[in-house]
Design an enzyme around this catalytic site. Structure first.
Site, PDB file in Angstrom:
ATOM      1  N   GLY A  79      -3.159   9.180  -3.773  1.00 13.61           N
ATOM      2  CA  GLY A  79      -4.481   9.480  -4.338  1.00 13.61           C
ATOM      3  C   GLY A  79      -4.555  10.711  -5.223  1.00 13.61           C
ATOM      4  O   GLY A  79      -5.419  10.821  -6.078  1.00 13.61           O
ATOM      5  N   GLU A  97      -3.275   9.112   7.836  1.00 13.51           N
ATOM      6  CA  GLU A  97      -1.803   9.048   7.860  1.00 13.51           C
ATOM      7  C   GLU A  97      -1.242   9.918   8.985  1.00 13.51           C
ATOM      8  O   GLU A  97      -0.181   9.642   9.519  1.00 13.51           O
ATOM      9  CB  GLU A  97      -1.210   9.487   6.516  1.00 13.51           C
ATOM     10  CG  GLU A  97      -1.400   8.491   5.384  1.00 13.51           C
ATOM     11  CD  GLU A  97      -0.457   7.273   5.431  1.00 13.51           C
ATOM     12  OE1 GLU A  97       0.749   7.445   5.660  1.00 13.51           O
ATOM     13  OE2 GLU A  97      -0.949   6.151   5.223  1.00 13.51           O
ATOM     14  N   ASP A 137       0.858  -1.192   0.000  1.00 15.08           N
ATOM     15  CA  ASP A 137       0.000   0.000   0.000  1.00 15.08           C
ATOM     16  C   ASP A 137       0.891   1.238   0.000  1.00 15.08           C
ATOM     17  O   ASP A 137       2.069   1.161   0.354  1.00 15.08           O
ATOM     18  CB  ASP A 137      -0.915   0.026   1.237  1.00 15.08           C
ATOM     19  CG  ASP A 137      -1.855   1.245   1.229  1.00 15.08           C
ATOM     20  OD1 ASP A 137      -2.409   1.554   0.157  1.00 15.08           O
ATOM     21  OD2 ASP A 137      -2.028   1.890   2.280  1.00 15.08           O
ATOM     22  N   SER A 138       0.297   2.362  -0.367  1.00 14.01           N
ATOM     23  CA  SER A 138       1.045   3.618  -0.313  1.00 14.01           C
ATOM     24  C   SER A 138       1.448   3.945   1.124  1.00 14.01           C
ATOM     25  O   SER A 138       2.406   4.671   1.340  1.00 14.01           O
ATOM     26  CB  SER A 138       0.176   4.750  -0.857  1.00 14.01           C
ATOM     27  OG  SER A 138      -0.987   4.868  -0.071  1.00 14.01           O
ATOM     28  N   CYS A 168     -11.190   2.769  -0.377  1.00 15.00           N
ATOM     29  CA  CYS A 168      -9.813   3.149  -0.052  1.00 15.00           C
ATOM     30  C   CYS A 168      -9.472   2.408   1.227  1.00 15.00           C
ATOM     31  O   CYS A 168     -10.251   2.415   2.186  1.00 15.00           O
ATOM     32  CB  CYS A 168      -9.707   4.654   0.165  1.00 15.00           C
ATOM     33  SG  CYS A 168      -8.071   5.150   0.772  1.00 15.00           S
ATOM     34  N   THR A 169      -8.329   1.778   1.252  1.00 10.22           N
ATOM     35  CA  THR A 169      -8.005   0.905   2.380  1.00 10.22           C
ATOM     36  C   THR A 169      -7.700   1.680   3.662  1.00 10.22           C
ATOM     37  O   THR A 169      -7.608   1.091   4.731  1.00 10.22           O
ATOM     38  CB  THR A 169      -6.821  -0.011   2.017  1.00 10.22           C
ATOM     39  OG1 THR A 169      -5.713   0.804   1.585  1.00 10.22           O
ATOM     40  CG2 THR A 169      -7.196  -0.968   0.913  1.00 10.22           C
ATOM     41  N   HIS A 170      -7.563   2.992   3.556  1.00 13.78           N
ATOM     42  CA  HIS A 170      -7.387   3.802   4.770  1.00 13.78           C
ATOM     43  C   HIS A 170      -8.719   4.039   5.496  1.00 13.78           C
ATOM     44  O   HIS A 170      -8.728   4.311   6.689  1.00 13.78           O
ATOM     45  CB  HIS A 170      -6.829   5.181   4.409  1.00 13.78           C
ATOM     46  CG  HIS A 170      -5.358   5.205   4.127  1.00 13.78           C
ATOM     47  ND1 HIS A 170      -4.815   4.618   3.023  1.00 13.78           N
ATOM     48  CD2 HIS A 170      -4.328   5.743   4.817  1.00 13.78           C
ATOM     49  CE1 HIS A 170      -3.494   4.826   3.025  1.00 13.78           C
ATOM     50  NE2 HIS A 170      -3.175   5.497   4.110  1.00 13.78           N
ATOM     51  N   CYS A 183      -4.267  -1.431  -2.164  1.00 15.33           N
ATOM     52  CA  CYS A 183      -4.417   0.002  -2.358  1.00 15.33           C
ATOM     53  C   CYS A 183      -5.302   0.188  -3.587  1.00 15.33           C
ATOM     54  O   CYS A 183      -4.977  -0.316  -4.673  1.00 15.33           O
ATOM     55  CB  CYS A 183      -3.035   0.599  -2.598  1.00 15.33           C
ATOM     56  SG  CYS A 183      -3.047   2.332  -3.054  1.00 15.33           S
ATOM     57  N   ASN A 184      -6.421   0.874  -3.392  1.00  9.38           N
ATOM     58  CA  ASN A 184      -7.340   1.059  -4.525  1.00  9.38           C
ATOM     59  C   ASN A 184      -6.741   1.949  -5.600  1.00  9.38           C
ATOM     60  O   ASN A 184      -6.954   1.734  -6.789  1.00  9.38           O
ATOM     61  CB  ASN A 184      -8.647   1.685  -4.026  1.00  9.38           C
ATOM     62  CG  ASN A 184      -9.438   0.710  -3.197  1.00  9.38           C
ATOM     63  OD1 ASN A 184     -10.271  -0.004  -3.708  1.00  9.38           O
ATOM     64  ND2 ASN A 184      -9.165   0.652  -1.893  1.00  9.38           N
ATOM     65  N   THR A 185      -5.986   2.956  -5.151  1.00 13.66           N
ATOM     66  CA  THR A 185      -5.400   3.890  -6.117  1.00 13.66           C
ATOM     67  C   THR A 185      -4.418   3.151  -7.026  1.00 13.66           C
ATOM     68  O   THR A 185      -4.440   3.298  -8.245  1.00 13.66           O
ATOM     69  CB  THR A 185      -4.697   5.043  -5.369  1.00 13.66           C
ATOM     70  OG1 THR A 185      -5.604   5.552  -4.386  1.00 13.66           O
ATOM     71  CG2 THR A 185      -4.300   6.142  -6.312  1.00 13.66           C
TER      72      THR A 185
HETATM   73  N1  DGL Z   1      -5.023   3.345   0.721  1.00 13.31           N
HETATM   74  C1  DGL Z   1      -4.937   3.673  -0.615  1.00 13.31           C
HETATM   75  C2  DGL Z   1      -6.163   3.382  -1.417  1.00 13.31           C
HETATM   76  O1  DGL Z   1      -6.804   2.386  -1.117  1.00 13.31           O
HETATM   77  C3  DGL Z   1      -4.183   4.878  -1.035  1.00 13.31           C
HETATM   78  C4  DGL Z   1      -4.460   6.162  -0.437  1.00 13.31           C
HETATM   79  C5  DGL Z   1      -3.482   7.204  -0.913  1.00 13.31           C
HETATM   80  O2  DGL Z   1      -2.283   6.960  -0.821  1.00 13.31           O
HETATM   81  O3  DGL Z   1      -3.944   8.252  -1.350  1.00 13.31           O
HETATM   82  O4  DGL Z   1      -6.504   4.061  -2.358  1.00 13.31           O
END
Ligand code: DGL
Length: 282
Positions: free
Chosen positions: A51, A166, A18-19, A200-202, A81-83
């Site tokens: 993102g 974050e 992930d990012s 988004c995984t966050h 990570c979805n992005t």
């Molecule tokens: N957690 C990530 C996602 O699922 C990335 C978020 C990011 O770095 O902007 O998109």
């Protein structure tokens, strides 16, 4: 990795990328479902968030991470990570993997999430909250409509949510304003939404506040459990890949940021302390 680097053909841990910290929400669910496997988690925290970055940059950073995880022995990688799944997965699968090592696999989180939606929504109106990159890519809309053409999908970018997570501000009173704002904007686009995907995984870290500002008739879908089930199913259907995944129940953590910073935040995500090593990508 230079093109002549020899990659090991031996079994290795499953790589989770992930990012930043968000992928830890996916890792926890995967480890609950598949505790016997070994994992390497890599967070590109020094360069998060992804993102708001361009397609080219997300692709370049993600490919660097994938190559690093391959060098570390992973045969199978999940882009948690979805992005990265939206902007880099297809190119990596189609353009890069055939040259790097056609036997290895890189999987994403959008498809498994899209697959579960058909049996959850009653109204056939679904909302997606995600990063700017994920929403603009239209990946969820395309993926869901390919599987369920009768479902109407609306998306809203939540550009500040990843930064709240974050920076450890997701429980702060200041977070409420932005949580409410993006949910209201989405529901204005389509008031018939009965299913809300946290794309988004966050975002699972914000789940309490998200629930607080979402009408009760709406089901909030966090992806971890679906990604975990889909990986379990994938390994069942691909015994050749399963044999390339080591199984001693270990998990190692790597970050591009300082070890101290990662340790502190990761322990909040995972509810346990972790040992982590700093590495550089690129
Ligand atoms: N957690 C990530 C996602 O699922 C990335 C978020 C990011 O770095 O902007 O998109």
């Amino acid at each position: 990795m230079n093109p002549s680097t020899q990659l090991s053909q031996e079994a290795g841990p499953i790589g989770i990328f992930d990012s930043g910290y968000g992928g830890l929400t996916i890792l926890s669910r995967i480890r609950e479902t598949l505790p016997e496997y070994d994992y390497i988690y890599l967070g590109d925290n020094a360069r998060a968030p992804y993102g708001t970055r361009s397609f080219e940059i997300v692709y370049e950073f993600t490919l660097q991470a994938v190559r690093k995880l391959f060098e570390m022995g992973c045969q199978l990688i999940i882009l948690a990570c979805n992005t990265a799944s939206a902007k880099a997965l297809r190119s990596i699968q189609q353009k890069d993997l055939p040259f790097i090592d056609p036997r290895r696999r890189v999987l994403g989180v959008i498809r498994p999430t899209a697959e579960c939606i058909g049996s959850i929504t009653q109204s056939r109106h679904v909302g997606i909250l995600g990063t700017d990159g994920t929403i603009k890519s239209q990946s969820y809309v395309l993926e869901i409509q390919k599987l369920f053409p009768d479902i109407r999908v609306s998306g809203e970018a939540c550009p500040l949510w990843v930064s709240l997570v974050e920076n450890n501000e997701y429980n702060s009173p200041g977070a409420d304003y932005f949580v409410q704002l993006y949910i209201q904007r989405l529901l204005k686009k389509d008031p018939n939404i009965d299913t809300l995907i946290l794309g988004c995984t966050h975002y699972p870290l914000l789940i309490n506040k998200i629930r607080q500002y979402t009408p009760q008739n709406i089901t909030v879908v966090a992806q971890g459990e679906y990604v975990a089930k889909s990986l379990q199913d994938y390994l069942r259907r691909h015994p050749e890949m399963d044999a390339l995944c080591t199984k001693q129940g270990n998990c190692h953590f790597f970050t591009t940021e300082s070890e101290e910073k990662f340790k502190e935040s990761a322990s909040i995500f995972l509810n346990q302390s972790v040992l982590v090593e700093t590495i550089s990508l690129g």
